[in-house]
Every structure is written in structure tokens, then in C-alpha cells.
Design a protein around this motif. Structure first.
Motif, PDB file in Angstrom:
ATOM      1  N   MET A  38       1.089  -1.700  -0.116  1.00  0.00           N
ATOM      2  CA  MET A  38      -0.006   0.172  -0.248  1.00  0.00           C
ATOM      3  C   MET A  38       1.415   1.347  -0.314  1.00  0.00           C
ATOM      4  N   PRO A  39       0.816   2.407  -0.975  1.00  0.00           N
ATOM      5  CA  PRO A  39       1.471   3.478  -0.968  1.00  0.00           C
ATOM      6  C   PRO A  39       0.961   4.312   0.434  1.00  0.00           C
ATOM      7  N   LEU A  40       2.336   5.586   0.365  1.00  0.00           N
ATOM      8  CA  LEU A  40       2.197   6.342   1.630  1.00  0.00           C
ATOM      9  C   LEU A  40       0.249   7.215   1.284  1.00  0.00           C
ATOM     10  N   ARG A  41       0.140   6.872   2.617  1.00  0.00           N
ATOM     11  CA  ARG A  41      -1.088   7.578   2.537  1.00  0.00           C
ATOM     12  C   ARG A  41      -1.038   8.173   4.277  1.00  0.00           C
ATOM     13  N   LEU A  42      -2.145   9.358   4.323  1.00  0.00           N
ATOM     14  CA  LEU A  42      -2.764   9.846   5.212  1.00  0.00           C
ATOM     15  C   LEU A  42      -3.976   9.190   5.992  1.00  0.00           C
ATOM     16  N   GLU A  43      -4.139   9.528   7.611  1.00  0.00           N
ATOM     17  CA  GLU A  43      -4.611   9.098   8.114  1.00  0.00           C
ATOM     18  C   GLU A  43      -5.020   9.947   8.806  1.00  0.00           C
ATOM     19  N   THR A  44      -6.325   9.777   9.735  1.00  0.00           N
ATOM     20  CA  THR A  44      -7.291  10.502  10.170  1.00  0.00           C
ATOM     21  C   THR A  44      -6.664  10.291  11.212  1.00  0.00           C
ATOM     22  N   VAL A  45      -6.696  10.989  13.098  1.00  0.00           N
ATOM     23  CA  VAL A  45      -6.613  10.580  14.115  1.00  0.00           C
ATOM     24  C   VAL A  45      -7.423   9.647  14.948  1.00  0.00           C
ATOM     25  N   THR A  46      -7.826   8.363  15.057  1.00  0.00           N
ATOM     26  CA  THR A  46      -9.029   8.545  15.642  1.00  0.00           C
ATOM     27  C   THR A  46      -8.470   6.890  17.023  1.00  0.00           C
ATOM     28  N   PRO A  47      -9.704   6.384  17.776  1.00  0.00           N
ATOM     29  CA  PRO A  47      -9.458   6.358  19.134  1.00  0.00           C
ATOM     30  C   PRO A  47      -8.482   4.849  19.188  1.00  0.00           C
ATOM     31  N   ASP A  48      -8.857   3.933  17.431  1.00  0.00           N
ATOM     32  CA  ASP A  48      -7.561   2.834  16.901  1.00  0.00           C
ATOM     33  C   ASP A  48      -6.152   3.013  17.155  1.00  0.00           C
ATOM     34  N   ASN A  49      -5.862   4.549  16.664  1.00  0.00           N
ATOM     35  CA  ASN A  49      -4.811   5.128  16.774  1.00  0.00           C
ATOM     36  C   ASN A  49      -3.878   5.987  16.990  1.00  0.00           C
ATOM     37  N   VAL A  50      -4.997   6.914  17.802  1.00  0.00           N
ATOM     38  CA  VAL A  50      -4.652   7.347  19.251  1.00  0.00           C
ATOM     39  C   VAL A  50      -3.016   7.182  19.876  1.00  0.00           C
ATOM     40  N   SER A  51      -3.205   6.152  20.480  1.00  0.00           N
ATOM     41  CA  SER A  51      -1.907   5.676  21.091  1.00  0.00           C
ATOM     42  C   SER A  51      -0.629   5.487  20.276  1.00  0.00           C
ATOM     43  N   ALA A  52      -0.482   5.321  18.728  1.00  0.00           N
ATOM     44  CA  ALA A  52      -0.061   4.976  18.288  1.00  0.00           C
ATOM     45  C   ALA A  52       0.473   6.566  18.117  1.00  0.00           C
ATOM     46  N   ALA A  53       0.145   7.131  17.964  1.00  0.00           N
ATOM     47  CA  ALA A  53      -0.171   8.588  17.752  1.00  0.00           C
ATOM     48  C   ALA A  53       0.642   9.191  18.017  1.00  0.00           C
ATOM     49  N   CYS A  54       0.323   9.188  19.846  1.00  0.00           N
ATOM     50  CA  CYS A  54       1.239   9.464  20.948  1.00  0.00           C
ATOM     51  C   CYS A  54       2.193   8.833  21.444  1.00  0.00           C
TER      52      CYS A  54
END
Length: 150
Positions: free
Chosen positions: A1-17
């Protein structure tokens, strides 16, 4: 899968932080968790996004779209760009900036701004290489730069 932007969600917020930049860069950009807290307080203006390379989180971008901002350089601009340690110089930052430009165009904007801490180790060369030009303004000691969109 190519590079992509995703919104911050409850599923990825911990990884973001948990995304960490190189330690020497910490004086130039706030941690993702602080950025997300700021976004929470300004939901109409803040535009936080995550950059993925396949299923690997590699960067965080927070921009703003606030036509009513009292300073023109906060009306359409990049507030934060954090590229994960070990993933810099791989095109992720450039991708994030270009995606922000695409969103700005979609919203009818023709100018974006960014601010940086003037320092030989700071991001100035990165942004200049992407077509940003200092405006001659400073804000809280940071250089204000702009890029006009085609």
C-alpha cells in the motif's frame, strides 16, 4: 500500500502519541500528544493527520485552516510536523507537506505558511527546499515563511 494520510481515531491515537522524533529535534517541535491536546481545544481549525507507509506509522502532521485567525500566518498553515526517529530523509515529511498543500487547494487556498525555530540544526533547509520563502516576519522568535500554491 502506498503512503497515505489517515485521521486520528480511537484506534490509532495511542500509536500517534507514542511516535518519537530524534532526541536532538525535541527543541524544535512539540510531542504529538501535546499537539493532539491543542487540536482538541481548537477542533474547527486544527487538521491533525498521521502518515503511514503500509501499516507503519512514520509521521504526524498538524495543519490549520482558520480564515478568522487574527494573524494571517495562522489562517492556512502547518503547525507541526513530526517524522519518526529513524524514518527521516525518506520522503515522509515531503509527502505530508504536499498532502497538506493538496487539502489547502481543495479548500480554495492559494497560500500556506509554516513557522520554524531559526537554528542551524532546525528545519529551515527542509522547508526552503519545498518552496517556502521567509516573509520577514517573526512570531515568538520563530521565522514565518509562506508558499504560494499553483
Amino acid at each position: 500500500m502506498p503512503l497515505r494520510l489517515e485521521t486520528v481515531t480511537p484506534d490509532n491515537v495511542s500509536a500517534a502519541c507514542a511516535l518519537k522524533i530524534e532526541p536532538w529535534q525535541e527543541k524544535f517541535v512539540a510531542p504529538v500528544a501535546e499537539s493532539l491536546a491543542e487540536a482538541y481545544t481548537q477542533p474547527a481549525a486544527a487538521w491533525p493527520r498521521l502518515v503511514y507507509d503500509d501499516d507503519r506509522l512514520v509521521a504526524f502532521l498538524m495543519g490549520c485552516f482558520d480564515p478568522a485567525a487574527p494573524f494571517d500566518f495562522f489562517r492556512c498553515g502547518i503547525w507541526r510536523l513530526n517524522v519518526a526517529a529513524g524514518h527521516q530523509r525518506s520522503g515522509y515529511g515531503r509527502f505530508a507537506v504536499e498532502q497538506f498543500c493538496a487539502e489547502a487547494r481543495r479548500r480554495g487556498q492559494n497560500r500556506i505558511t509554516v513557522l520554524w525555530v531559526p537554528d542551524p540544526d532546525g528545519p529551515e533547509q527542509f522547508y526552503l527546499g519545498l518552496g517556502f520563502t521567509p516573509t520577514g516576519q517573526t512570531f515568538h522568535g520563530e521565522t514565518v515563511a509562506e508558499r504560494f500554491l499553483d
